[in-house]
Design an enzyme around this catalytic site. Structure first.
Site, PDB file in Angstrom:
ATOM      1  CB  ALA A  42      -0.863  -0.121   1.211  1.00  0.00           C
ATOM      2  CG  ASP A 199       0.106  -6.643  -0.143  1.00  0.00           C
ATOM      3  OD1 ASP A 199      -0.621  -5.919   0.657  1.00  0.00           O
ATOM      4  OD2 ASP A 199       1.152  -6.709  -0.454  1.00  0.00           O
ATOM      5  CG  ASN A 258       0.919  -1.763   9.094  1.00  0.00           C
ATOM      6  OD1 ASN A 258      -0.013  -2.464   8.546  1.00  0.00           O
ATOM      7  ND2 ASN A 258       1.636  -1.018   8.072  1.00  0.00           N
ATOM      8  CD  GLN A 266      11.209 -10.266   4.133  1.00  0.00           C
ATOM      9  OE1 GLN A 266      11.166  -9.100   4.629  1.00  0.00           O
ATOM     10  NE2 GLN A 266       9.948 -11.121   3.688  1.00  0.00           N
ATOM     11  N   GLY A 364       2.600 -14.882   2.419  1.00  0.00           N
ATOM     12  CA  GLY A 364       3.687 -15.549   2.150  1.00  0.00           C
ATOM     13  C   GLY A 364       4.536 -15.802   3.252  1.00  0.00           C
TER      14      GLY A 364
END
Length: 366
Positions: A42, A199, A258, A266, A364
């Site tokens: 976004a 998403d 969030n 990662q 994911g």
């Protein structure tokens, strides 16, 4: 994300080439889609001129140009008023602050004709049709949650050009077909349909439950944790807990928070030269009882030059043992995330007055 002209930017051309590569693969496999639609993260957008050419770079939300732009916005629209009229949580990279950075630092580029969120822009490159989809539009922090339309009064107050905000379209809308030159490149034609182009909006539609009250984590680079509401909660308590009311499919509201998510692991994995799989990192984290925890939503972890150093520094500054090994770093991240999820679940139950037996993890990172 790349560094270009001193900014963190998206290589939007490479992203679009990857979309086309996927479509060409469909043709090779003889599996021709009836329709294609694109969702992405976004808040990020591009500006187009009167010839539909992009103005400047596709600047990424992790770029630091928005530093201090919240204060600039609050001079015109106080924080409480902003939340009450949009229901969107404070994040320094929201589009409203990105636009203020453009206005303050590159006002000439704001002399644009059109603003398109990233998936809307990619859909435009496929179809030649400019359409602004609802779920992603709400993440700009410029949409009225009651009407589901742009808050034009606020846009005028902030001095953003009103004409760049196109009419908002619902997810599920067919906007057209592939452009002739795209048909020639990919070897077929099909419809272009707007999904929930944010998403998380698409991920939440995919939560495998028909219960009315469901708790989910849309897990990826970010962890979006929340529930769905029929009406937005723009109250003071929701604001203080930093919950957001993002637009969902069928005009529901994704009442969520969030959380920094798997971005941290990662980044650490990349800094360790991708020597370990995520499965190995999980296993190493489980095998150590390393005690340190960090507040995962701390600004220190948003876009550090080195994530490992940032984690170590936060642990050091808070008087906790400093992680050194891959397993210790993974343990700090995963267990800190788990703490954050537990706290968020408790907050959601307190704010909604509901009890949830299950957390559905989709996306994911699941």
């Amino acid at each position: 994300m790349q560094k270009r002209d001193g900014e963190k930017v998206w290589d939007i051309e490479a992203l679009f080439e990857a979309v086309l590569a996927g479509m060409k693969k469909c043709r090779e496999l003889g599996k021709i889609p009836v329709s294609v639609g694109i969702d992405t993260w976004a808040v990020d957008f591009v500006l187009l001129d009167k010839d539909d050419q992009r103005i400047g770079n596709a600047v990424a939300y992790r770029d630091d140009r928005t530093k201090g732009m919240d204060e600039e916005v609050y001079r015109t629209v106080p924080e409480e008023e902003l939340y009450a009229s949009t229901g969107i949580q404070k994040q320094i990279f929201n589009s409203i602050y990105q636009l203020m950075a453009w206005k303050k630092k590159k006002p000439e580029q704001l002399e644009a004709e059109t603003l398109l969120m990233i998936p809307d822009y990619l859909n435009f490159l496929l179809s030649g049709v400019k359409a602004q989809e609802y779920t992603n539009a709400t993440t700009t922090q410029l949409v009225n949650p009651e009407t589901g339309d742009w808050n034009r009064e606020m846009i005028q107050k902030l001095g953003y050009p009103e004409k760049i905000f196109l009419p908002i379209r619902e997810p599920g809308t067919v906007i057209g077909r592939l452009k002739k030159e795209i048909q020639e490149q990919v070897g077929f034609d099909c419809e272009i349909v707007l999904p929930a182009t944010h998403d998380t909006g698409s991920a939440v539609v995919a939560v495998p439950s028909n219960e009315e009250h469901v708790l989910y984590i849309s897990s990826g680079t970010w962890s979006l944790m929340g529930t769905e509401l029929k009406e937005a909660d723009c109250g003071t308590e929701a604001m203080q807990h930093n919950f957001t009311n993002e637009g969902g499919y069928n005009r529901k509201y994704r009442f969520l928070k969030n959380i920094m998510g798997l971005w941290m692991i990662q980044s650490v994995r990349h800094e360790l030269k991708d020597a370990y799989s995520f499965g190995q990192l999980c296993q190493m984290a489980e095998e150590t009882d390393f005690p340190s925890r960090v507040p995962v939503n701390d600004q220190a972890f948003l876009a550090p030059d080195q994530m490992i150093a940032a984690i170590q520094e936060v642990c050091r500054n808070s008087g906790q043992p400093v992680p050194e090994t891959a397993g210790e770093l993974a343990a700090v991240i995963y267990k800190s995330l788990a703490d954050s999820y537990r706290e968020t679940a408790e907050e959601i139950e307190a704010l909604t007055g509901k009890h949830y037996d299950t957390i559905h993890i989709v996306g994911g990172g699941s």
